[in-house]
Scaffold this motif. Structure first.
Motif, PDB file in Angstrom:
ATOM      1  N   LEU A  10       0.834  -1.207   0.000  1.00 40.36           N
ATOM      2  CA  LEU A  10       0.000   0.000   0.000  1.00 40.36           C
ATOM      3  C   LEU A  10       0.867   1.254   0.000  1.00 40.36           C
ATOM      4  CD1 LEU A  10      -2.640  -1.190   2.609  1.00 40.36           C
ATOM      5  CD2 LEU A  10      -3.166  -0.512   0.259  1.00 40.36           C
ATOM      6  N   VAL A  11       1.887   1.264   0.829  1.00 40.08           N
ATOM      7  CA  VAL A  11       2.793   2.418   0.888  1.00 40.08           C
ATOM      8  C   VAL A  11       3.490   2.614  -0.451  1.00 40.08           C
ATOM      9  CG1 VAL A  11       4.907   3.307   1.937  1.00 40.08           C
ATOM     10  CG2 VAL A  11       3.142   2.265   3.386  1.00 40.08           C
ATOM     11  N   ARG A  12       3.961   1.534  -1.044  1.00 44.40           N
ATOM     12  CA  ARG A  12       4.663   1.634  -2.332  1.00 44.40           C
ATOM     13  C   ARG A  12       3.748   2.193  -3.416  1.00 44.40           C
ATOM     14  NH1 ARG A  12       4.955  -2.385  -6.110  1.00 44.40           N
ATOM     15  NH2 ARG A  12       4.469  -4.000  -4.545  1.00 44.40           N
ATOM     16  N   HIS A  13       2.513   1.692  -3.495  1.00 46.89           N
ATOM     17  CA  HIS A  13       1.581   2.188  -4.510  1.00 46.89           C
ATOM     18  C   HIS A  13       1.239   3.661  -4.278  1.00 46.89           C
ATOM     19  CE1 HIS A  13       1.259  -1.730  -6.195  1.00 46.89           C
ATOM     20  NE2 HIS A  13       0.478  -2.243  -5.260  1.00 46.89           N
ATOM     21  N   MET A  14       1.028   4.038  -3.023  1.00 44.31           N
ATOM     22  CA  MET A  14       0.670   5.422  -2.720  1.00 44.31           C
ATOM     23  C   MET A  14       1.827   6.372  -3.003  1.00 44.31           C
ATOM     24  SD  MET A  14      -2.470   5.810  -1.781  1.00 44.31           S
ATOM     25  CE  MET A  14      -2.475   7.334  -0.838  1.00 44.31           C
ATOM     26  N   GLU A  15       3.046   5.950  -2.682  1.00 42.90           N
ATOM     27  CA  GLU A  15       4.197   6.814  -2.974  1.00 42.90           C
ATOM     28  C   GLU A  15       4.361   7.016  -4.474  1.00 42.90           C
ATOM     29  OE1 GLU A  15       7.408   4.902  -0.932  1.00 42.90           O
ATOM     30  OE2 GLU A  15       7.044   6.006   0.943  1.00 42.90           O
ATOM     31  N   LYS A  16       4.082   5.990  -5.248  1.00 41.77           N
ATOM     32  CA  LYS A  16       4.163   6.117  -6.701  1.00 41.77           C
ATOM     33  C   LYS A  16       3.082   7.056  -7.225  1.00 41.77           C
ATOM     34  CE  LYS A  16       5.384   5.024 -10.959  1.00 41.77           C
ATOM     35  NZ  LYS A  16       6.731   5.297 -11.523  1.00 41.77           N
ATOM     36  N   CYS A  74       0.848   9.226  -5.570  1.00 42.56           N
ATOM     37  CA  CYS A  74       0.655  10.548  -4.989  1.00 42.56           C
ATOM     38  C   CYS A  74       1.945  11.305  -4.744  1.00 42.56           C
ATOM     39  CB  CYS A  74      -0.123  10.427  -3.675  1.00 42.56           C
ATOM     40  SG  CYS A  74      -1.671   9.519  -3.832  1.00 42.56           S
ATOM     41  N   GLY A  75       3.057  10.566  -4.626  1.00 41.02           N
ATOM     42  CA  GLY A  75       4.342  11.213  -4.427  1.00 41.02           C
ATOM     43  C   GLY A  75       5.070  11.464  -5.731  1.00 41.02           C
ATOM     44  N   GLU A  76       5.345  10.394  -6.472  1.00 39.02           N
ATOM     45  CA  GLU A  76       6.105  10.521  -7.712  1.00 39.02           C
ATOM     46  C   GLU A  76       5.272  11.100  -8.857  1.00 39.02           C
ATOM     47  OE1 GLU A  76       8.263   7.543 -10.945  1.00 39.02           O
ATOM     48  OE2 GLU A  76       8.253   6.997  -8.817  1.00 39.02           O
ATOM     49  N   ILE A  77       4.077  10.536  -9.096  1.00 42.38           N
ATOM     50  CA  ILE A  77       3.249  11.000 -10.222  1.00 42.38           C
ATOM     51  C   ILE A  77       2.526  12.288  -9.858  1.00 42.38           C
ATOM     52  CG2 ILE A  77       1.273  10.450 -11.690  1.00 42.38           C
ATOM     53  CD1 ILE A  77       2.110   7.511 -11.553  1.00 42.38           C
ATOM     54  N   GLY A  78       1.865  12.318  -8.721  1.00 42.63           N
ATOM     55  CA  GLY A  78       1.166  13.522  -8.280  1.00 42.63           C
ATOM     56  C   GLY A  78      -0.196  13.691  -8.939  1.00 42.63           C
ATOM     57  N   PRO A  79      -0.598  14.940  -9.254  1.00 40.29           N
ATOM     58  CA  PRO A  79      -1.923  15.182  -9.836  1.00 40.29           C
ATOM     59  C   PRO A  79      -2.163  14.323 -11.073  1.00 40.29           C
ATOM     60  CG  PRO A  79      -0.919  17.247  -9.199  1.00 40.29           C
ATOM     61  CD  PRO A  79       0.140  16.193  -9.019  1.00 40.29           C
ATOM     62  N   ARG A  80      -3.401  13.799 -11.184  1.00 39.22           N
ATOM     63  CA  ARG A  80      -3.718  12.847 -12.249  1.00 39.22           C
ATOM     64  C   ARG A  80      -5.008  13.247 -12.968  1.00 39.22           C
ATOM     65  NH1 ARG A  80      -2.420  10.658  -7.579  1.00 39.22           N
ATOM     66  NH2 ARG A  80      -4.524   9.957  -7.011  1.00 39.22           N
ATOM     67  N   ALA A  81      -5.109  14.529 -13.326  1.00 38.29           N
ATOM     68  CA  ALA A  81      -6.313  15.009 -14.002  1.00 38.29           C
ATOM     69  C   ALA A  81      -6.526  14.247 -15.301  1.00 38.29           C
ATOM     70  CB  ALA A  81      -6.195  16.501 -14.277  1.00 38.29           C
ATOM     71  N   ASN A 112      -8.275   9.923  -5.225  1.00 36.67           N
ATOM     72  CA  ASN A 112      -8.627   8.663  -4.624  1.00 36.67           C
ATOM     73  C   ASN A 112      -7.455   7.698  -4.768  1.00 36.67           C
ATOM     74  OD1 ASN A 112     -10.244   6.587  -3.488  1.00 36.67           O
ATOM     75  ND2 ASN A 112     -11.030   6.010  -5.473  1.00 36.67           N
ATOM     76  N   GLY A 113      -6.254   8.204  -4.402  1.00 37.05           N
ATOM     77  CA  GLY A 113      -5.083   7.334  -4.452  1.00 37.05           C
ATOM     78  C   GLY A 113      -5.247   6.114  -3.575  1.00 37.05           C
TER      79      GLY A 113
END
Length: 398
Positions: free
Chosen positions: A8-14, A16-23, A236-237
């Motif tokens: 879960l942490v790995r997916h969220m860091e990818k 919301c951290g690395e990719i960021g906004p996903r409009a 909704n990360g």
């Protein structure tokens, strides 16, 4: 092997951290879709990208000068670009709007006209006549631009967010109303751009040798897109990370139903194009679905997990309530008619929505802003959701 919390942490860091906004339609959105699709494929799922046309809206800022005074302003999401100067016309009721002469003027809307965001023209699920009437009046009167005044003093709540609305539109915080009311004319510049783009839903399906071919599908969904300026941790990360983690968990403890994971693309976009595409292409045979679970807004710190039920017959409701009684951090709430679970419920498919019980506390101040980031996520809660949904997938008897 990674445990579920580390995944879960790995997916969220990818996300919301690395990719960021996903409009929807943006480069970040495409990166998130590619990441999720590859994750599903690496687990052995069959993956299909369900493409649709959309807009990649670019925003480079805005300027408002009223009688020589600079006023803080934001471009309304999806707004047309403009560089216009004109007299200001102020309207606060539909009656004033109908009576106003707006051609070659800048219309400032406040009060009753801005008490809530207006539904986009193409929104088919819910679109009050009151909202449609306001938009019609604006389009028929051809103002140079529209400035909406937020109903919150310190937050520029966007009242018009519609890529089909072709009048340039800016928005200001409620605290600037008195300043504007004292002005006679203004120059408004919106440095925006509308670009044609293509986006996609991610649909991952799985059957193994233990799958009962007579069984209907279990569907799991979350939306992968965000608003343009937010990393979208809770919105909704967490939903996407939960489904990517759950997809792996369910391979280790196979269920007898075929599995379908759907990452919708467009829940935070003005016309919900991904949802509409899925509705037309995939939900035309609702009899193939047994039960649907939608995740949106789960994992908020200092909150329990909420669940709500839709189109569930009484025996199934009783079964789900009894099952959940063994999970002290999962709390039943009243149905909320928003979110992608309503696609399934609208097709008559029994559905469950999972969120955070206290999520409404964040709606105005945090959701859709840069504050919706990894710092407000409770990963222990997310791990509990994974465990809950894994067990539920085996226990549910639709």
């Amino acid at each position: 092997m990674e445990n579920s919390k580390k995944r879960l942490v790995r997916h969220m860091e990818k996300l919301c951290g690395e990719i960021g906004p996903r409009a929807t339609g943006s480069a970040g959105n495409r990166a998130a879709v590619d990441y999720a699709a590859e994750t599903f494929r690496s687990l052995g799922y069959e993956v299909r990208l369900q493409e649709f046309s959309c807009m990649d809206w670019q925003n480079s800022g805005a300027e408002l000068i009223a009688d020589g005074q600079s006023v803080e302003v934001e471009a309304a999401e999806y707004a047309m670009p403009c560089d216009v100067h004109g007299d200001l016309v102020f309207v606060q009721t539909i009656q004033e709007l109908k009576a106003a002469a707006l051609t070659d003027k800048i219309c400032v809307m406040y009060g009753d006209l801005c008490k809530e965001p207006l539904m986009p023209k193409s929104m088919t699920f819910w679109n009050p006549e009151e909202h449609q009437a306001i938009i019609r009046e604006l389009e028929e009167k051809h103002p140079l631009a529209v400035i909406t005044v937020s109903f919150l003093e310190e937050v520029a709540v966007p009242i018009i967010q519609d890529g089909d609305f072709d009048v340039p539109c800016g928005t200001v915080k409620g605290c600037y109303l008195s300043t504007l009311l004292s002005k006679k004319s203004a120059t408004l510049k919106l440095f925006t751009e509308r670009r044609a783009a293509v986006a996609a839903n991610v649909i991952a399906t799985y059957k193994n040798h233990e799958t009962n071919e007579t069984k209907k599908k279990l569907a799991y969904s979350a939306h992968i897109d965000t608003k343009p300026t937010t990393p979208g941790a809770l919105d909704n990360g967490t939903g996407v990370a939960l489904l990517l983690t759950l997809a792996e968990e369910l391979l280790q403890t196979p269920v007898e139903h075929p599995l379908e994971f759907v990452l919708f693309n467009g829940e935070d976009y003005y016309s919900m194009p991904g949802e509409m595409t899925f509705l037309e292409q995939s939900l035309n045979q609702p009899e193939n679905y047994a039960f649907a679970m939608n995740i949106d807004g789960a994992g908020m710190q200092n909150s329990t997990i909420s669940y709500s039920l839709y189109e569930c017959p009484e025996p199934l409701t009783t079964q789900l309530d009894q099952f959940t009684a063994d999970y002290p951090t999962v709390e039943k709430v009243e149905p909320w008619p928003m979110g992608d679970h309503m696609l399934f419920a609208g097709a008559g498919i029994p559905a469950l929505a999972v969120a955070s019980t206290n999520m409404y506390l964040l709606m105005d101040a945090v959701m859709h802003t840069p504050k919706d980031n990894l710092t407000i996520v409770d990963f222990q809660r997310l791990e509990e959701v994974v465990h809950y949904l894994t067990k539920l997938s085996h226990a549910v008897k639709p």
